[in-house]
Motif scaffolding. Structure first.
Motif, PDB file in Angstrom:
ATOM      1  N   GLN A   1       9.035   9.105  -5.191  1.00 26.05           N
ATOM      2  CA  GLN A   1       7.685   8.229  -5.259  1.00 26.05           C
ATOM      3  C   GLN A   1       7.700   7.131  -6.228  1.00 26.05           C
ATOM      4  OE1 GLN A   1       4.423   9.428  -3.421  1.00 26.05           O
ATOM      5  NE2 GLN A   1       4.942  10.845  -2.426  1.00 26.05           N
ATOM      6  N   ILE A   2       8.154   7.675  -7.443  1.00 21.84           N
ATOM      7  CA  ILE A   2       7.932   6.879  -8.689  1.00 21.84           C
ATOM      8  C   ILE A   2       9.048   5.720  -8.656  1.00 21.84           C
ATOM      9  CG2 ILE A   2       8.029   7.131 -11.266  1.00 21.84           C
ATOM     10  CD1 ILE A   2       6.960   9.958 -11.037  1.00 21.84           C
ATOM     11  N   THR A   3      10.167   6.100  -8.280  1.00 19.23           N
ATOM     12  CA  THR A   3      11.209   5.020  -8.123  1.00 19.23           C
ATOM     13  C   THR A   3      10.550   3.817  -7.112  1.00 19.23           C
ATOM     14  OG1 THR A   3      12.812   6.828  -8.273  1.00 19.23           O
ATOM     15  CG2 THR A   3      13.728   4.671  -7.438  1.00 19.23           C
ATOM     16  N   LEU A   4      10.073   4.618  -5.759  1.00 18.98           N
ATOM     17  CA  LEU A   4       9.646   3.197  -5.118  1.00 18.98           C
ATOM     18  C   LEU A   4       8.443   2.479  -5.584  1.00 18.98           C
ATOM     19  CD1 LEU A   4      10.124   4.956  -1.299  1.00 18.98           C
ATOM     20  CD2 LEU A   4      11.774   3.756  -3.027  1.00 18.98           C
ATOM     21  N   ILE A   5       7.684   3.288  -6.335  1.00 21.05           N
ATOM     22  CA  ILE A   5       6.485   2.578  -6.918  1.00 21.05           C
ATOM     23  C   ILE A   5       7.370   1.446  -7.805  1.00 21.05           C
ATOM     24  CG2 ILE A   5       4.546   2.792  -8.488  1.00 21.05           C
ATOM     25  CD1 ILE A   5       3.929   5.512  -7.412  1.00 21.05           C
ATOM     26  N   GLN A   6       8.187   1.710  -8.671  1.00 20.97           N
ATOM     27  CA  GLN A   6       8.590   1.013  -9.419  1.00 20.97           C
ATOM     28  C   GLN A   6       9.300  -0.331  -8.841  1.00 20.97           C
ATOM     29  OE1 GLN A   6      11.027   3.981 -11.810  1.00 20.97           O
ATOM     30  NE2 GLN A   6      10.057   2.846 -13.739  1.00 20.97           N
ATOM     31  N   ASP A   7      10.064  -0.039  -7.830  1.00 24.65           N
ATOM     32  CA  ASP A   7      10.609  -0.868  -7.017  1.00 24.65           C
ATOM     33  C   ASP A   7      10.096  -2.038  -6.138  1.00 24.65           C
ATOM     34  OD1 ASP A   7      12.742   0.251  -8.426  1.00 24.65           O
ATOM     35  OD2 ASP A   7      13.652   1.241  -6.641  1.00 24.65           O
ATOM     36  N   PHE A   8       8.974  -1.121  -5.359  1.00 28.52           N
ATOM     37  CA  PHE A   8       8.235  -2.096  -4.352  1.00 28.52           C
ATOM     38  C   PHE A   8       6.886  -2.542  -5.172  1.00 28.52           C
ATOM     39  CE2 PHE A   8       9.577   0.845  -0.462  1.00 28.52           C
ATOM     40  CZ  PHE A   8      10.808   0.687  -0.789  1.00 28.52           C
ATOM     41  N   LYS A   9       6.605  -2.301  -6.138  1.00 34.26           N
ATOM     42  CA  LYS A   9       5.490  -2.713  -6.539  1.00 34.26           C
ATOM     43  C   LYS A   9       4.224  -2.823  -5.854  1.00 34.26           C
ATOM     44  CE  LYS A   9       8.459  -5.341  -9.904  1.00 34.26           C
ATOM     45  NZ  LYS A   9       8.959  -4.156 -10.207  1.00 34.26           N
ATOM     46  N   PRO A  10       3.686  -1.550  -5.541  1.00 33.69           N
ATOM     47  CA  PRO A  10       2.510  -1.727  -4.717  1.00 33.69           C
ATOM     48  C   PRO A  10       1.131  -2.155  -5.591  1.00 33.69           C
ATOM     49  CG  PRO A  10       3.321   0.796  -5.392  1.00 33.69           C
ATOM     50  CD  PRO A  10       4.189  -0.159  -5.797  1.00 33.69           C
ATOM     51  N   LYS A  11       0.191  -2.340  -4.956  1.00 31.90           N
ATOM     52  CA  LYS A  11      -1.135  -2.867  -5.814  1.00 31.90           C
ATOM     53  C   LYS A  11      -2.009  -1.700  -5.539  1.00 31.90           C
ATOM     54  CE  LYS A  11      -2.070  -6.948  -7.535  1.00 31.90           C
ATOM     55  NZ  LYS A  11      -1.937  -8.279  -6.543  1.00 31.90           N
ATOM     56  N   ILE A  12      -1.939  -0.982  -4.489  1.00 35.75           N
ATOM     57  CA  ILE A  12      -2.768   0.181  -4.275  1.00 35.75           C
ATOM     58  C   ILE A  12      -1.904   1.455  -3.887  1.00 35.75           C
ATOM     59  CG2 ILE A  12      -4.905   0.889  -2.558  1.00 35.75           C
ATOM     60  CD1 ILE A  12      -4.526  -2.143  -1.615  1.00 35.75           C
ATOM     61  N   ILE A  13      -2.293   2.556  -4.256  1.00 34.60           N
ATOM     62  CA  ILE A  13      -1.949   3.944  -4.294  1.00 34.60           C
ATOM     63  C   ILE A  13      -3.135   4.679  -3.807  1.00 34.60           C
ATOM     64  CG2 ILE A  13      -2.124   4.704  -6.574  1.00 34.60           C
ATOM     65  CD1 ILE A  13       0.154   6.230  -6.349  1.00 34.60           C
ATOM     66  N   ALA A  14      -2.681   5.545  -2.415  1.00 37.61           N
ATOM     67  CA  ALA A  14      -3.685   6.500  -1.982  1.00 37.61           C
ATOM     68  C   ALA A  14      -3.114   7.990  -2.036  1.00 37.61           C
ATOM     69  CB  ALA A  14      -4.034   5.906  -0.585  1.00 37.61           C
ATOM     70  N   GLY A  15      -3.897   8.779  -2.350  1.00 36.54           N
ATOM     71  CA  GLY A  15      -3.479  10.229  -2.100  1.00 36.54           C
ATOM     72  C   GLY A  15      -4.562  11.053  -2.730  1.00 36.54           C
TER      73      GLY A  15
ATOM     74  N   PHE B  67       0.724  -1.194   0.105  1.00 33.94           N
ATOM     75  CA  PHE B  67       0.095  -0.051   0.112  1.00 33.94           C
ATOM     76  C   PHE B  67       1.063   1.233  -0.018  1.00 33.94           C
ATOM     77  CE2 PHE B  67      -2.544   3.299   1.712  1.00 33.94           C
ATOM     78  CZ  PHE B  67      -4.026   2.855   1.545  1.00 33.94           C
ATOM     79  N   HIS B  68       0.941   2.039  -0.867  1.00 33.02           N
ATOM     80  CA  HIS B  68       1.780   3.284  -1.156  1.00 33.02           C
ATOM     81  C   HIS B  68       0.845   4.452  -0.783  1.00 33.02           C
ATOM     82  CE1 HIS B  68       4.996   5.299  -3.270  1.00 33.02           C
ATOM     83  NE2 HIS B  68       3.783   6.529  -3.493  1.00 33.02           N
ATOM     84  N   ASN B  69       1.073   5.001   0.277  1.00 33.07           N
ATOM     85  CA  ASN B  69       0.335   6.130   0.986  1.00 33.07           C
ATOM     86  C   ASN B  69       0.832   7.325   0.749  1.00 33.07           C
ATOM     87  OD1 ASN B  69      -1.750   7.116   2.182  1.00 33.07           O
ATOM     88  ND2 ASN B  69      -0.932   6.684   4.429  1.00 33.07           N
ATOM     89  N   ALA B  70       0.239   8.061  -0.055  1.00 38.45           N
ATOM     90  CA  ALA B  70       1.057   9.271  -0.595  1.00 38.45           C
ATOM     91  C   ALA B  70       0.117  10.534   0.150  1.00 38.45           C
ATOM     92  CB  ALA B  70       0.991   9.761  -1.951  1.00 38.45           C
TER      93      ALA B  70
END
Ligand code: DLL
Length: 443
Positions: free
Chosen positions: A166-180, A129-132
């Protein structure tokens, strides 16, 4: 359907019985423990025993933001200071924040409601879960965070800002959900495009966006740019924070209100009388389980409508329509009422513009005037011969926008088409309106 808690499919009778029991308990709680509410009830000649049905809520006085301000910081708290385990504040931009407090039970209920919301949004325990949402006094960051943890998601507390990281972490961690907030997620999505990253290269499947008004057109834009399904999440610190209501990913058709924790009313803001289901009015919430800051008939200032029809997803909870905006943000221009979210809706239907805009309110003589500042796409800009902003194609685009605003929003606006990257980007809640009317008078 995958529900987090069976209460989400309870019958109306079952839900109303629970609501009444909890309402009576809440009214007793505030009467006993909050001098402000006790005085209000005594003045209105109401005792906690007079609440015998859900209808009786109408006997209780409303609570407004200024009541919280007048009792700053902790005057409306209903428990001893030693029982309070968390303090948050409103995201107000000026003056002192509106302070809200939670007991341990309150934060547990809150996390449970957000977990429930994440499940409705399509999330699962095994997801990242990527919490922005911003972390801090604002309830967005920690509110979503503890809900995601409660569900069991690996939660990334990235907060707002630092977009490339944020974008690097999205590419590396591969979250299914993003919130912001939708405006900040748009910012991320645009940056990804500039970096040449396509939607199929990223792992995100679901988005949980809210904390500010947005439109159906913005939903489509974000879904296309990121290759996701996006749902709307609503809440406010005075009532709890995010998680008061959220859409389900199955229907994406109105936000499911957590009826077991909040009682909703919709009123006409002028007469204060209830409006029928399906009609727009001001949302009013009463908390049913909160200990530290129970709130009675809180006038949110938010305009929406409700329905009690069972949703396609099977949940039986009350649903609210997307919030159009706050009454305070409604522009009344030469007798016409418009919300910025309606302007967004029609702007996003025009090619050659990016979805960022700002409304500047000015004066023309004694009349209010709207300047709509929009931004051309980089492609449009690079196709302009000599990047000449006075080129006739800019004039044509301007006319198109003017026509759309006049036809759909019924207001003539002065249109300013800016170069790419001119409109400030948001890292949290977008600032859509700049009121310069006083400046004009002062000049
Ligand atoms: O914005 C809580 C929140 C955080 C909601 C994260 C959703 C996600 P406040 O800062 O107290 O709390 O601001 C509350 O924001 O009264 C509305 O005017 C507006 N708002 C919140 N959600 C939405 C939404 C958080 N989905 C105020 N659509 C509310 C439109 C929203 N407006």
């Amino acid at each position: 359907m995958n529900v987090y808690n069976q209460i989400e499919t309870a019958s109306r009778a079952e839900m109303e019985a629970l609501q009444l029991e909890r309402l009576q308990k809440t009214v007793n709680h505030v009467f006993t423990n909050v001098p402000f509410y006790r005085d209000q009830l005594i003045k209105s000649n109401i005792s906690p025993e007079s609440i015998q049905s859900l209808e009786d809520i109408k006997k209780l006085p409303f609570t407004k933001k200024n009541h919280l301000r007048e009792n700053y910081p902790f005057g409306l708290f209903a428990v001893d200071q030693s029982e309070v385990t968390r303090i948050h504040g409103s995201s107000g931009t000026s003056g002192k924040p509106t302070v809200v407090g939670y007991t341990k039970n309150d934060t547990e209920n809150w996390a449970e409601l957000v977990a429930r919301g994440i499940v409705a949004a399509g999330g699962k325990k095994e997801d990242i879960f990527h919490n922005a949402y911003g972390y801090g006094l604002f309830t967005g960051g920690l509110g979503l965070h503890y809900g995601a943890e409660k569900l069991g998601c690996a939660t990334v507390p990235i907060s707002g800002g630092n977009t490339e990281r944020q974008i690097t972490l999205i590419q590396d961690f591969k979250p299914k959900i993003i919130a912001g907030t939708p405006s900040y997620i748009l910012n991320i999505a645009e940056r990804m495009e500039e970096m040449g990253i396509t939607p199929d290269e990223i792992s995100v499947e679901y988005g949980i966006f809210g904390a500010e008004p947005w439109s159906e057109e913005m939903r489509k834009t974000l879904e296309n740019k990121l290759g996701i399904k996006a749902v709307d999440i609503y809440g406010l610190s005075e009532v709890m924070g995010p998680g008061v209501a959220i859409e389900c990913h199955e229907a994406q058709d109105g936000l499911h209100i957590a009826d077991d924790h909040f009682l909703i009313e919709v009123i006409n803001p002028d007469t204060l009388e209830p409006v029928p289901e399906g009609e727009d009015g001001e949302l009013v919430f009463t908390s049913l389980t909160k200990e530290a800051l129970p709130i009675i008939r809180y006038r949110t200032g938010d305009i929406s409508s409700i329905t009690r029809e069972t949703c396609k997803c099977g949940r039986t909870t009350t649903r609210m329509a997307r919030v159009k905006g706050r009454i305070d943000d409604m522009l009344i221009i030469r007798g016409v009422n418009i919300f910025p979210s309606e302007i967004e809706r029609y702007l996003l239907q025009i090619d050659d513009l990016v979805p960022h805009f700002q409304i500047h309110l000015t004066k023309k003589g004694t009349m209010d005037n709207v300047e709509l500042h929009v931004e051309m796409t980089p492609e449009f800009f690079s196709n302009l011969p000599g990047e000449d902003l006075t080129h006739e194609s800019v004039g044509q685009l301007k006319k198109k926008i003017q026509y759309a605003m006049k036809t759909h929003c019924l207001v003539s606006m002065d249109i300013f088409i800016q170069k790419p990257k001119s409109i400030p980007r948001s890292e949290g809640k977008a600032v859509r309106i700049l009121d310069k009317r006083d400046l004009a008078v002062a000049q």
